[in-house]
Structures are given as structure tokens and as C-alpha cells.
Enzyme design. Sequence first.
Site, mmCIF file in Angstrom:
data_model
loop_
_atom_site.group_PDB
_atom_site.id
_atom_site.type_symbol
_atom_site.label_atom_id
_atom_site.label_comp_id
_atom_site.label_asym_id
_atom_site.label_seq_id
_atom_site.Cartn_x
_atom_site.Cartn_y
_atom_site.Cartn_z
ATOM 1 N N ASP A 81 0.901 -1.132 -0.145
ATOM 2 C CA ASP A 81 0.087 0.093 -0.090
ATOM 3 C C ASP A 81 1.049 1.223 -0.075
ATOM 4 O O ASP A 81 1.763 1.310 0.756
ATOM 5 C CB ASP A 81 -0.760 -0.029 1.141
ATOM 6 C CG ASP A 81 -2.049 1.123 1.411
ATOM 7 O OD1 ASP A 81 -2.395 1.456 0.367
ATOM 8 O OD2 ASP A 81 -2.299 1.414 2.549
ATOM 9 N N HIS A 82 0.580 2.247 -0.681
ATOM 10 C CA HIS A 82 1.053 3.492 -0.876
ATOM 11 C C HIS A 82 2.899 3.323 -1.211
ATOM 12 O O HIS A 82 3.470 3.845 -0.007
ATOM 13 C CB HIS A 82 0.972 4.576 0.506
ATOM 14 C CG HIS A 82 -0.586 4.834 0.426
ATOM 15 N ND1 HIS A 82 -0.958 5.745 -0.525
ATOM 16 C CD2 HIS A 82 -1.441 4.440 1.250
ATOM 17 C CE1 HIS A 82 -2.209 5.889 -0.139
ATOM 18 N NE2 HIS A 82 -2.447 5.305 0.746
ATOM 19 N N ASP A 103 2.248 5.026 -5.561
ATOM 20 C CA ASP A 103 1.509 6.197 -5.070
ATOM 21 C C ASP A 103 2.493 7.517 -5.545
ATOM 22 O O ASP A 103 3.323 8.228 -4.787
ATOM 23 C CB ASP A 103 1.260 6.353 -3.680
ATOM 24 C CG ASP A 103 0.466 7.605 -3.458
ATOM 25 O OD1 ASP A 103 0.474 8.408 -4.070
ATOM 26 O OD2 ASP A 103 0.272 7.622 -2.084
ATOM 27 N N HIS A 184 -7.752 9.583 5.225
ATOM 28 C CA HIS A 184 -7.395 8.596 6.070
ATOM 29 C C HIS A 184 -7.401 9.081 7.397
ATOM 30 O O HIS A 184 -7.166 10.201 7.942
ATOM 31 C CB HIS A 184 -5.737 8.260 5.908
ATOM 32 C CG HIS A 184 -5.586 7.845 4.382
ATOM 33 N ND1 HIS A 184 -4.870 8.723 3.412
ATOM 34 C CD2 HIS A 184 -5.419 6.683 3.951
ATOM 35 C CE1 HIS A 184 -4.676 7.870 2.468
ATOM 36 N NE2 HIS A 184 -5.002 6.584 2.629
ATOM 37 N N HIS A 212 -9.694 4.692 -0.321
ATOM 38 C CA HIS A 212 -8.914 4.725 0.776
ATOM 39 C C HIS A 212 -9.747 5.386 1.875
ATOM 40 O O HIS A 212 -10.546 6.200 1.658
ATOM 41 C CB HIS A 212 -7.527 5.741 0.490
ATOM 42 C CG HIS A 212 -6.515 4.845 -0.392
ATOM 43 N ND1 HIS A 212 -5.146 4.366 0.018
ATOM 44 C CD2 HIS A 212 -6.835 4.153 -1.567
ATOM 45 C CE1 HIS A 212 -4.799 3.913 -1.018
ATOM 46 N NE2 HIS A 212 -5.754 3.679 -1.832
ATOM 47 N N GLY A 213 -9.030 5.276 2.950
ATOM 48 C CA GLY A 213 -9.658 5.913 4.212
ATOM 49 C C GLY A 213 -11.093 5.313 4.705
ATOM 50 O O GLY A 213 -12.047 5.979 4.752
ATOM 51 N N GLY A 214 -11.264 4.046 4.486
ATOM 52 C CA GLY A 214 -12.523 3.268 4.803
ATOM 53 C C GLY A 214 -12.984 3.569 6.440
ATOM 54 O O GLY A 214 -14.167 3.603 6.648
ATOM 55 N N ASN A 234 -9.915 0.186 1.552
ATOM 56 C CA ASN A 234 -8.726 0.279 2.300
ATOM 57 C C ASN A 234 -9.160 0.659 3.894
ATOM 58 O O ASN A 234 -9.973 1.659 3.982
ATOM 59 C CB ASN A 234 -7.718 1.215 1.940
ATOM 60 C CG ASN A 234 -7.018 0.774 0.716
ATOM 61 O OD1 ASN A 234 -7.349 -0.280 0.189
ATOM 62 N ND2 ASN A 234 -5.632 1.408 0.389
ATOM 63 N N THR A 237 -7.615 2.096 10.462
ATOM 64 C CA THR A 237 -7.842 2.785 11.678
ATOM 65 C C THR A 237 -8.691 1.977 12.601
ATOM 66 O O THR A 237 -8.562 2.085 13.783
ATOM 67 C CB THR A 237 -7.903 4.310 11.377
ATOM 68 O OG1 THR A 237 -6.992 4.892 10.834
ATOM 69 C CG2 THR A 237 -7.842 5.259 12.927
HETATM 70 P P1 13P Z 1 -8.007 4.318 7.302
HETATM 71 O O1 13P Z 1 -7.024 3.959 8.349
HETATM 72 O O2 13P Z 1 -8.688 5.509 7.343
HETATM 73 O O3 13P Z 1 -9.098 3.093 7.365
HETATM 74 O O4 13P Z 1 -7.340 4.316 5.873
HETATM 75 C C1 13P Z 1 -6.702 3.173 5.658
HETATM 76 C C2 13P Z 1 -6.218 3.280 4.167
HETATM 77 O O5 13P Z 1 -6.756 4.053 3.357
HETATM 78 C C3 13P Z 1 -4.832 2.654 3.741
HETATM 79 O O6 13P Z 1 -4.532 3.070 2.513
#
Ligand code: 13P
Length: 286
Positions: A81-82, A103, A184, A212-214, A234, A237
Site C-alpha cells: 500500500d502507498h 503512489d 485517512h 482509501h480511508g474506509g 482500504n 484505523t
Molecule cells: P483508514 O486508516 O482511514 O481506514 O485508511 C486506510 C487506508 O486508506 C490505507 O491506505
Amino acid sequence: MLVSMKAVLDLADAKKIAVGAFNITSLEGIQAVLGAAEELGQPVILQFAPVHESVIPLKVIGPVMVMMAEKSSVPVCVHLDHGDKLEILQEALEMGFTSVMYDGSVLPFEENAANTKIAVEMAGNWGASVEAEIGAMGRQEFSSVGEGEEGEAVESCYTDPEQARAFTALTGIDALACSFGTVHGLYLTTPKLDFDRIHRIRESIGIPIVMHGGSGVSDEDFKKCIANGVRKINYYTYLAKAGGMYVKEKCADAGEYVFFHDVTQWAVQAMKEDVLHTIKVFSHLE
Ligand code: 13P
């Protein structure tokens, strides 16, 4: 079984569901994610982000992710990832990762496209898939709460459908990470997602869209995103929070001593519960 990202996204596309991509920072995380995916019989993505290198290095956790994926009863993709440098993509591919994200979203369009094209060639040598990104998600990945306005997604950074089409055609990627209102980390305000933009991007690129940032997106919004073409989500958190908060609660209730082997078990249990719910939502099982 270990499979490419394209393989799991094809499965997702056929069923109009999304595959959960969970960031891994410990052995317990792998156990929780694979335990949940196997219980539900659903494909899943284990991913590692270089930002977590100080928590656990890729060299240590990467081979474990690959080994556990190989042994799993469900299709598992192991993804970087990234990755912002081609060298780290190469390192992951050599380790057996079946997918990498290049990325270059902070770079000018041409440079991002040129590097992504190299990433596609590199991954092709290993039969691996490639995700790339245009548009910016806002906020440094995986930072914690309390960072003020920067936590807001900035609409001017949202992915443009026309640019997305040109980028996809130029690079030959398998999936595109797009910006449409998620960020994120922990949300400071309720996220407002641009579902119509997802639809327009999907129409214009013809390949799966990655969210991203689910963490912090409502179940209802997840479903709307999937209906409009998101096929990989993704999520990290809230997974880490679920494990941490449960351990906190159990420690508060414990007697004089807390044993570390109990801590790891509590964490696996709580993270698995969270992943079970998440996969059910992504797969229309609830
Ligand atoms: P979150 O930590 O906000 O769920 O995002 C994870 C993410 O997008 C990893 O690339």
C-alpha cells in the site's frame, strides 16, 4: 491461496461487491483478518504500508503475510500500500507480494503516469497487479485524531474523471485509487462522499475504483460507493482502534497482573469481530 489483486477484483466485479484491504502491522492483525475472511468464505487483501515500517518492518512481516496467504482456504492478495518509490515495490515483489500500489499522487500528472508505467512493467514480470492514485486523499496516512482542518477532504483535490481516463489508458493499471471525499485516519466531521463522481470515474476508466480511508464511513455510504463502482476498500484505523479499545477495557477489569499472551488474544478477538462486520457489509451479507 495466494492470488493477484486482479483475481480478487474480478471476483468482486462479478458479484458487485468490494474486497476489504486491511493494513497489517502485527501477526495478530493477520490472524484476525484471515480468521474473519475464512469464516465468511470471502476473498480478502492483506496490505502493508511503508508508513508502518517503524511499527514492524516489511522485511519481517512481509514474508509472514505471504506464507499465511498461501496457507489460507480463501483467495488472498498480498499488496503493498502507498509505495512511493519503485525500489520498495521491487522489494515487495521479490518477497512474493501479488500486488503493489505506486503512489505518485503528489507528483505532476506526467511524472506520476511515467513512474506508474514502469511499476506496471515491473509487476508484470511477477504476474502481479498494480494500483495507482490520482487526486489527493488529504491528511498524511494513518495520523491520529486532532489535526484540525487538515482532516477535511479538499474538494479541489478530488479525482477528475477525464484525467482518470487518460491516466488509466496511459499506464495500464488494474485499479485506481480515487479521491471523492474520504480521508485517512479518524474523521473529525462526518464525511460527505461524492457518489456521482465515483460513478462518472468508473464509467470513464472501466476498471475497479479503490476507496482509501474506509474507517469511519457509514455502512450505508459503503453500500452506495460499491453500487457506483468501488471494488477495493482500504481499512485500518478502526481495526486498530477495535483491538486497542478492547485491550484497554480488559486491562481495566484485570486483577493485579496482565499477561501479554492474553493481550494478544483479546486484540485478535476484537479485531476479528470488526473485520467480520466490515466484510459482511462489503459483500452484501448484511
Ligand atoms: P483508514 O486508516 O482511514 O481506514 O485508511 C486506510 C487506508 O486508506 C490505507 O491506505
